[in-house]
Scaffold this motif. Structure first.
Motif, short mmCIF file in Angstrom:
data_model
loop_
_atom_site.label_atom_id
_atom_site.label_comp_id
_atom_site.label_asym_id
_atom_site.label_seq_id
_atom_site.Cartn_x
_atom_site.Cartn_y
_atom_site.Cartn_z
N ARG A 67 -1.30 -9.53 -4.11
CA ARG A 67 0.03 -9.54 -3.50
C ARG A 67 0.42 -8.18 -2.98
NH1 ARG A 67 2.97 -12.37 -8.11
NH2 ARG A 67 3.73 -10.26 -8.38
N VAL A 68 -0.56 -7.29 -2.83
CA VAL A 68 -0.25 -5.96 -2.30
C VAL A 68 -0.91 -5.79 -0.93
CG1 VAL A 68 0.31 -4.67 -4.38
CG2 VAL A 68 -2.08 -5.09 -3.82
N VAL A 69 -0.38 -4.88 -0.13
CA VAL A 69 -0.79 -4.80 1.27
C VAL A 69 -2.17 -4.19 1.46
CG1 VAL A 69 1.56 -4.77 2.18
CG2 VAL A 69 0.42 -2.60 1.66
N LYS A 70 -2.67 -3.51 0.44
CA LYS A 70 -3.99 -2.89 0.58
C LYS A 70 -4.75 -3.20 -0.70
CE LYS A 70 -5.74 1.66 1.90
NZ LYS A 70 -5.31 3.06 1.91
N ASN A 71 -5.94 -3.77 -0.57
CA ASN A 71 -6.60 -4.29 -1.76
C ASN A 71 -8.04 -4.64 -1.42
OD1 ASN A 71 -7.32 -5.64 -4.10
ND2 ASN A 71 -5.85 -7.29 -3.85
N ARG B 75 1.68 -10.26 4.05
CA ARG B 75 2.59 -9.14 4.26
C ARG B 75 3.59 -9.58 5.32
NH1 ARG B 75 -0.54 -4.05 6.65
NH2 ARG B 75 1.53 -3.19 6.39
N ASP C 173 8.85 -4.50 -0.73
CA ASP C 173 7.43 -4.20 -0.54
C ASP C 173 6.90 -4.89 0.71
OD1 ASP C 173 4.94 -3.08 -1.33
OD2 ASP C 173 4.31 -5.03 -2.11
N LEU C 174 7.73 -5.74 1.35
CA LEU C 174 7.33 -6.56 2.48
C LEU C 174 6.12 -7.43 2.14
CD1 LEU C 174 8.55 -3.70 3.87
CD2 LEU C 174 8.25 -5.08 5.89
N THR C 175 6.17 -8.07 0.97
CA THR C 175 5.10 -9.00 0.59
C THR C 175 5.71 -10.31 0.11
OG1 THR C 175 5.04 -8.01 -1.62
CG2 THR C 175 3.37 -7.28 -0.05
#
Lengths: 460, 459
Positions: A179-183, A209, A101-103
């Motif tokens: 922990r997600v790239v869009k939020n 990220r 996920d690149l996180t």
């Protein structure tokens, strides 16, 4: 050891255990900030222990300064109080890493170098190319707000910090983001921590990220007879739309320093760094055909701009130009017996005035070293061969002229490093129009004013 | 100013399934108007809510507490275009797309591109921190805003941030963008303008199984191929779109990926080739490359007008907005279909796959109250599942009054306590946009914000 210090250390020991508290005076001195030494040093092992210490401090109204490797603690004004040094280097794990996920979620005290090595195993990295790279921690890097040399391509920390956990001034462990790239869930409180110098909370964990390591890198140097032509070349590069990772412009004084460092490290000294001209350094990355294309285009643009010399530059290691420039903040501070180091942002339209800025030390017993980094971030050092009343007075006068110069052009300036006497006399922060808003944020996060009091803008 | 019941009803809705009617609608022309209206509302202790075009999808611009609605439609001027410094200064009522239209002659554009960009306003984008397909490469609204002028709930006019970036002090712009109109009313915005890329390639990958498409996204992400956009449309949704728009999505496919790569010509070639390989490795039936601008526009038209198309097949569609780690995409899509079966709904999927930002679409008939309740229950189950996977409640639509009760899935009492203190630092009486973001439900007394939210008329 004074009674108060002994007492404070003992109370900290009762809170989180003797092995996590430092009370010996000689060790306390290592945590000095602008002349102030704390009464105790704590090294919490986890966020719960950080919260314990902060709750205690809030109840007793003790001032807490959190630090990592302490490489940038002099940024800001001298603190008005300092009781407890909270050393975060006891917390240095990777809490979560989803390479697919690149996180990444990492503890505050993790070193940026160690993190780089861990991510490299998955061919990923974090674009925090920051000074004191060997020792700096991730949380210290974020809290100090220091620039990454890669900001042209990857932006600043606010563009890739996706969440944080921290202890607020009430001693509660809080989080924001995720922990997600869009939020966009809830207020983005973690953005406020960037560059806050620990005045809002103690960072315990950061979520980022990550980015894929590029297939290839390239570097290019060109040297020019005048600052004006170097700036013109730089602007041509920007107008060309070529994707560059880093873009730095060096005045002759700074090329001398970089050349000397490379020589000392037994690295190759490029011809462009002869100390005679202005130099523009570009690094770039991508697949093989992209790297070749950028190299070709830069060579052409440099020739068209009338470069004296231009050459390919190796950039990958710390003994090459890119690694040395990443550390500019560090070596500029110690480049002379007395240094005043500014970090300045100027609008693009005013870059033409930069040669004029670099001359603002002329006629004084000071030498001016100037580095224009990507996205308009300027490091400007004024240096003197000795520290005495005359040189200090010259520096104070020159500093106020720099602040006026920058503010007249709608820019921002911060004095990152100066003799303590100069810092105490003046103000290291430039103008800040929205102080009322800043104070409300500070009050919300830290109602007892226990975090790094006095270090931030407007006395926060 | 509007105060007649029949006029006010027009402002009862936005793009979400919520409704709430204001008691008065006003159209300020200047920041001073806004300040005076806000002061007057404060004097009479009437709630205030700001609104742009009303295209929001979480009830953010609805007057949950009644009171005065400020519609920014008349504050729609581009105040300054500064091409040299790549900045535009605009009023909040400017339509997103109009910023790009005003600067494209200089090779620039405003990067955030929500699907509603032809209608939605920049003020609403700022409030919700809006995204769009190309945020994968460019980031969301907050990454493109450098300064704001705002009116606080006591009528004071303030400025935060700095036109050229790197403002001294805390990143207040970062706090206010995405605060969903609960801290201040934004009256002027300075945005960054981005360069158009040298080359663009748009690809359409066609799959016979949804799982193959989602595995493709997982591999594209994991291999570090960085497309500028990576959108997925499932078979059911693309057939609905085709009936309406004829974008060229093959009607017999199970899913398509709409991918875009941008940058230097050399980079675009290599990335397009890598994407083609990954797609074919996951049994893509075909990977088409748009041959010209017209073909490219048509594909994007299919994607961006999807919601209009969906409105034709069911009386109402409920668009969700969960986020998941991209590595978990295949299992998430499978689970969403199971939830749909369990509740007896068709659930379409058209979403920003490259960001892990899901937009499951639940189709229901709002005239049947049972169906509505079931649609809400199914939606909550999907969102809960996203959070369980390590994801988030909302990727770009905001919390609003749609997901405020679900906030406890992600945040603790301590988190709410701090968020409430920040809220109260600027909006102490909750006079501004009450009943949003924070949960109101019983048993959460500690996390309530003060004031007028009890007048709420939401579900």
């Amino acid at each position: 050891m004074t009674a108060t210090v002994k007492n404070l250390a003992a109370r900290m020991e009762a809170l989180i255990g003797a092995h996590r508290v430092v009370g010996a005076v000689e060790e306390l001195e290592a945590y000095e900030v602008d002349g102030l030494v704390p009464g105790a040093v704590v090294l919490p092992a986890n966020a719960a222990e950080v919260a314990e210490v902060v709750r205690f401090a809030a109840a007793e109204k003790l001032a807490v300064i959190a630090s990592g490797s302490r490489s940038k603690l002099e940024i800001g004004m001298p603190p008005s109080r300092y009781d407890i040094a909270l050393d975060t280097t006891g917390m240095r794990g990777i809490a979560h890493y989803d390479a697919g996920d690149l996180t990444l979620s990492v503890d505050a005290g993790m070193g940026v170098r160690q993190l780089e090595m861990a991510l490299a195993e998955k061919q990923q990295f974090l674009p925090l190319a920051v000074p004191c790279f060997e020792s700096a921690t991730v949380a210290g890097t974020i809290a100090s707000g220091i620039d990454s040399a890669l900001r042209q391509q990857y932006g600043t920390a606010r563009d890739f910090l996706i969440g944080a956990e921290f202890v607020d001034g009430k001693g509660n462990l809080c989080k924001s983001g995720g922990r997600v790239v869009k939020n966009v869930t809830g207020y983005d409180l973690h953005k406020l921590l960037i560059g806050s110098l620990g005045t809002l909370g103690v960072i315990t964990r950061l979520n980022f990220r990550t980015f894929p390591v590029p297939a290839m890198y390239g570097g290019h140097l060109a040297s020019f007879a005048s600052g004006e032509s170097a700036i013109a070349y730089r602007q041509t590069i920007e107008a060309s739309g070529l994707p560059v990772a880093n873009l730095e412009m060096l005045n002759p004084e700074i090329t001398k320093i970089v050349g000397a460092i490379l020589k000392k490290e037994d690295g190759p000294v490029p011809e462009c760094l002869d100390g005679q001209g202005w130099c523009v350094y570009v690094s770039y990355e991508g697949n093989e055909s992209v790297v070749k294309r950028v190299a070709r285009d830069l060579e052409r643009l440099a020739t068209e701009a009338g470069a004296k010399t231009s050459e390919a530059a190796k950039i990958a290691t710390d003994t090459q130009v890119g690694g040395v420039l990443r550390e500019a903040f560090e070596w500029l501070r110690w480049a002379a017996p007395m240094v005043g180091l500014f970090r300045i942002t100027l609008p693009r339209a005013s870059w033409g005035d930069i040669a004029e800025l670099s001359r603002s030390a002329e006629g004084l017993p000071l030498r001016g070293s100037l580095l224009l980094r990507a996205a308009g971030a300027i490091y400007f050092a004024m240096m003197a061969g000795s520290e005495n009343e005359a040189t200090q007075a010259a520096l104070d006068g020159a500093a106020s002229r720099v602040f006026s110069f920058v503010e007249a052009r709608q820019g921002h300036a911060t004095l990152l490093h100066a003799p303590l006497a100069s810092k105490a006399r003046g103000n290291v922060w430039g103008q800040c129009a929205d102080m009322m808003m800043m104070r409300r944020v500070k009050q919300a996060f830290d109602p007892q004013n226990i975090f790094a009091p006095g270090r931030f803008v407007g006395g926060i | 100013m509007l105060s007649q019941k029949e006029d006010l009803l027009l402002y009862e809705y936005d793009g979400s399934v919520e409704k709430a009617c204001p008691e008065l609608v006003v159209f300020p022309h200047t920041t001073e108007h806004v300040s005076r209206i806000v002061k007057m509302a404060a004097k009479y202790q009437v709630p205030i809510v700001g609104r742009g075009a009303g295209t929001g999808l979480s009830g953010g611009a609805l007057a949950r507490g009644g009171g005065v609605m400020l519609v920014f439609a008349r504050m729609n001027k581009i105040l300054e275009l500064d091409v040299e410094n790549r900045r535009a200064v605009v009023q909040p009522g400017v339509v997103n797309m109009d910023i790009t239209r005003a600067v494209e002659h200089a090779g620039l554009h405003f990067a955030p591109d929500p699907s509603s960009q032809k209608a939605c306003t920049i003020g609403g984008n700022v409030a919700e921190n809006a995204g769009g397909p190309h945020t994968l490469a460019y980031g969301v609204t907050v990454n493109h805003v450098t300064a704001l002028e705002m009116v606080l709930p006591d009528g004071e006019i303030v400025r935060v941030g700095s036109r050229h970036g790197d403002a001294t002090g805390y990143d207040l712009c970062g706090l206010f963008v995405g605060s969903e109109g609960t801290l201040a009313l934004v009256t002027e915005i300075t945005v960054k303008l981005s360069r158009k890329a040298e080359a663009v390639k748009t690809l359409l990958a066609i799959f016979d199984a949804v799982d193959d498409a989602s595995q493709t996204v997982v591999e594209i992400t994991a291999r570090g191929i960085t497309p500028a956009a990576c959108e997925m449309v499932d078979g059911w949704t693309l057939r609905t779109i085709e009936d309406y728009i004829h974008a060229g999505f093959p009607r017999d496919s199970a899913a398509v990926l709409l991918l875009e790569v941008e940058g230097l010509r050399e980079a675009v070639e290599v990335q397009a080739k890598a994407i083609d390989e990954v797609c074919k490795g996951h049994r893509a039936r075909e990977v088409r490359v748009a041959r010209d601008e017209r073909e490219r526009d048509l594909l994007w038209k299919g994607r961006k007008n999807a919601f209009g198309a969906l409105g034709r097949v069911a009386p109402c569609n409920y668009v969700l907005d969960g986020v998941i780690p991209r590595s978990k995409l295949p299992q998430a899509l499978q689970h969403i279909q199971e939830i749909g079966r369990k509740y007896g709904f068709s659930i379409g999927n058209i979403f920003h796959a490259g960001d892990g930002n899901l937009h499951p679409i639940v189709l229901y008939d709002p005239r049947d109250p049972k169906q509505f309740e079931k649609a809400i229950a199914a939606s909550e189950e999907i969102i809960r599942y996203c959070v369980e996977l390590g994801g988030a409640l909302t990727g770009e639509h905001g919390v609003g009054m749609e997901k405020n009760e679900l906030m406890t899935l992600m945040f603790s009492d301590a988190d709410f306590d701090l968020m409430r203190r920040v809220h109260d630092a600027f909006n102490p009486d909750s006079s501004l946009n009450p009943g949003k973001i924070f949960p109101l439900s019983k048993g959460c007394g500690e996390i309530r914000v003060k004031g007028k939210e009890t007048a709420g008329v939401g579900r």
